[in-house]
Design a protein around this motif. Structure first.
Motif, PDB file in Angstrom:
ATOM      1  N   PRO A 174       1.028  -1.260  -0.133  1.00  0.00           N
ATOM      2  CA  PRO A 174       0.131   0.103   0.108  1.00  0.00           C
ATOM      3  C   PRO A 174       0.641   1.327  -0.011  1.00  0.00           C
ATOM      4  O   PRO A 174       0.368   2.302  -0.603  1.00  0.00           O
ATOM      5  CB  PRO A 174      -0.797  -0.143   1.236  1.00  0.00           C
ATOM      6  CG  PRO A 174      -0.732  -1.594   1.645  1.00  0.00           C
ATOM      7  CD  PRO A 174       0.569  -1.989   1.113  1.00  0.00           C
ATOM      8  N   VAL A 175       1.985   1.130   0.607  1.00  0.00           N
ATOM      9  CA  VAL A 175       2.796   2.473   0.863  1.00  0.00           C
ATOM     10  C   VAL A 175       3.531   2.816  -0.799  1.00  0.00           C
ATOM     11  O   VAL A 175       3.397   3.865  -1.243  1.00  0.00           O
ATOM     12  CB  VAL A 175       4.131   1.997   1.668  1.00  0.00           C
ATOM     13  CG1 VAL A 175       4.965   3.335   1.406  1.00  0.00           C
ATOM     14  CG2 VAL A 175       3.655   2.174   3.058  1.00  0.00           C
ATOM     15  N   ILE A 176       3.752   1.724  -1.486  1.00  0.00           N
ATOM     16  CA  ILE A 176       4.374   1.866  -2.696  1.00  0.00           C
ATOM     17  C   ILE A 176       3.221   2.184  -3.652  1.00  0.00           C
ATOM     18  O   ILE A 176       3.215   3.302  -4.375  1.00  0.00           O
ATOM     19  CB  ILE A 176       4.818   0.340  -3.415  1.00  0.00           C
ATOM     20  CG1 ILE A 176       6.127   0.017  -2.820  1.00  0.00           C
ATOM     21  CG2 ILE A 176       5.076   0.679  -4.770  1.00  0.00           C
ATOM     22  CD1 ILE A 176       6.574  -1.398  -3.123  1.00  0.00           C
ATOM     23  N   VAL A 177       1.868   2.000  -3.658  1.00  0.00           N
ATOM     24  CA  VAL A 177       0.824   2.447  -4.092  1.00  0.00           C
ATOM     25  C   VAL A 177       0.525   3.944  -3.832  1.00  0.00           C
ATOM     26  O   VAL A 177       0.373   4.898  -4.915  1.00  0.00           O
ATOM     27  CB  VAL A 177      -0.429   1.341  -4.037  1.00  0.00           C
ATOM     28  CG1 VAL A 177      -1.855   2.245  -4.652  1.00  0.00           C
ATOM     29  CG2 VAL A 177      -0.248   0.001  -4.631  1.00  0.00           C
ATOM     30  N   ASP A 178       0.387   4.206  -2.821  1.00  0.00           N
ATOM     31  CA  ASP A 178       0.336   5.599  -2.248  1.00  0.00           C
ATOM     32  C   ASP A 178       1.415   6.411  -2.905  1.00  0.00           C
ATOM     33  O   ASP A 178       1.106   7.652  -3.263  1.00  0.00           O
ATOM     34  CB  ASP A 178       0.302   5.889  -0.705  1.00  0.00           C
ATOM     35  CG  ASP A 178      -1.148   5.076  -0.300  1.00  0.00           C
ATOM     36  OD1 ASP A 178      -2.122   4.916  -0.961  1.00  0.00           O
ATOM     37  OD2 ASP A 178      -1.067   4.818   1.071  1.00  0.00           O
ATOM     38  N   LYS A 179       2.566   5.922  -2.808  1.00  0.00           N
ATOM     39  CA  LYS A 179       3.691   6.930  -3.523  1.00  0.00           C
ATOM     40  C   LYS A 179       3.621   7.055  -4.885  1.00  0.00           C
ATOM     41  O   LYS A 179       3.629   8.245  -5.298  1.00  0.00           O
ATOM     42  CB  LYS A 179       5.039   6.121  -3.401  1.00  0.00           C
ATOM     43  CG  LYS A 179       6.157   7.108  -3.781  1.00  0.00           C
ATOM     44  CD  LYS A 179       7.382   6.221  -3.567  1.00  0.00           C
ATOM     45  CE  LYS A 179       8.684   6.848  -4.074  1.00  0.00           C
ATOM     46  NZ  LYS A 179       9.976   6.234  -3.988  1.00  0.00           N
ATOM     47  N   GLU A 180       3.113   6.022  -5.701  1.00  0.00           N
ATOM     48  CA  GLU A 180       2.857   6.298  -7.152  1.00  0.00           C
ATOM     49  C   GLU A 180       1.807   7.158  -7.229  1.00  0.00           C
ATOM     50  O   GLU A 180       1.825   8.045  -8.296  1.00  0.00           O
ATOM     51  CB  GLU A 180       2.565   4.655  -7.765  1.00  0.00           C
ATOM     52  CG  GLU A 180       3.648   4.048  -7.865  1.00  0.00           C
ATOM     53  CD  GLU A 180       3.591   2.608  -8.205  1.00  0.00           C
ATOM     54  OE1 GLU A 180       2.164   2.230  -8.438  1.00  0.00           O
ATOM     55  OE2 GLU A 180       4.582   1.833  -8.389  1.00  0.00           O
TER      56      GLU A 180
END
Length: 88
Positions: A40-46
């Motif tokens: 989820p952190v990667i998705v939020d960053k993207e």
């Protein structure tokens, strides 16, 4: 079909393993949890990067709409003169 195994049962089995195997199990669990939590952190960053890029594009479009050079002091004088002409 999945067997339902309780945490207590897993703990009982884990302590029966040699220390090296327990460490491997710990490492694998840690990797799985890290991947699960990081996704989820990667998705939020993207998502934030896409939103930032969209904002920058909008700023570039706005900046290109105001390419002509202006003299702020002259603009203020003109506005003051127009206002004085209406009030005086």
């Amino acid at each position: 079909m999945l067997n339902n195994v309780s945490l207590g049962q897993v703990e009982q089995l884990a302590v029966q393993l040699p220390i090296q195997e327990q460490l491997k199990l710990l490492s694998r669990l840690s990797e799985q949890l890290t991947e699960t939590i990081s996704l989820p952190v990667i998705v939020d960053k993207e998502k934030r990067e896409r939103e930032a890029a969209a904002i920058l594009r909008a700023c570039d479009r706005a900046a290109s709409a105001f390419e002509r050079k202006t003299d702020s002091a002259e603009t203020i004088r003109r506005m003051r003169d127009e206002r004085c002409g209406q009030l005086c």
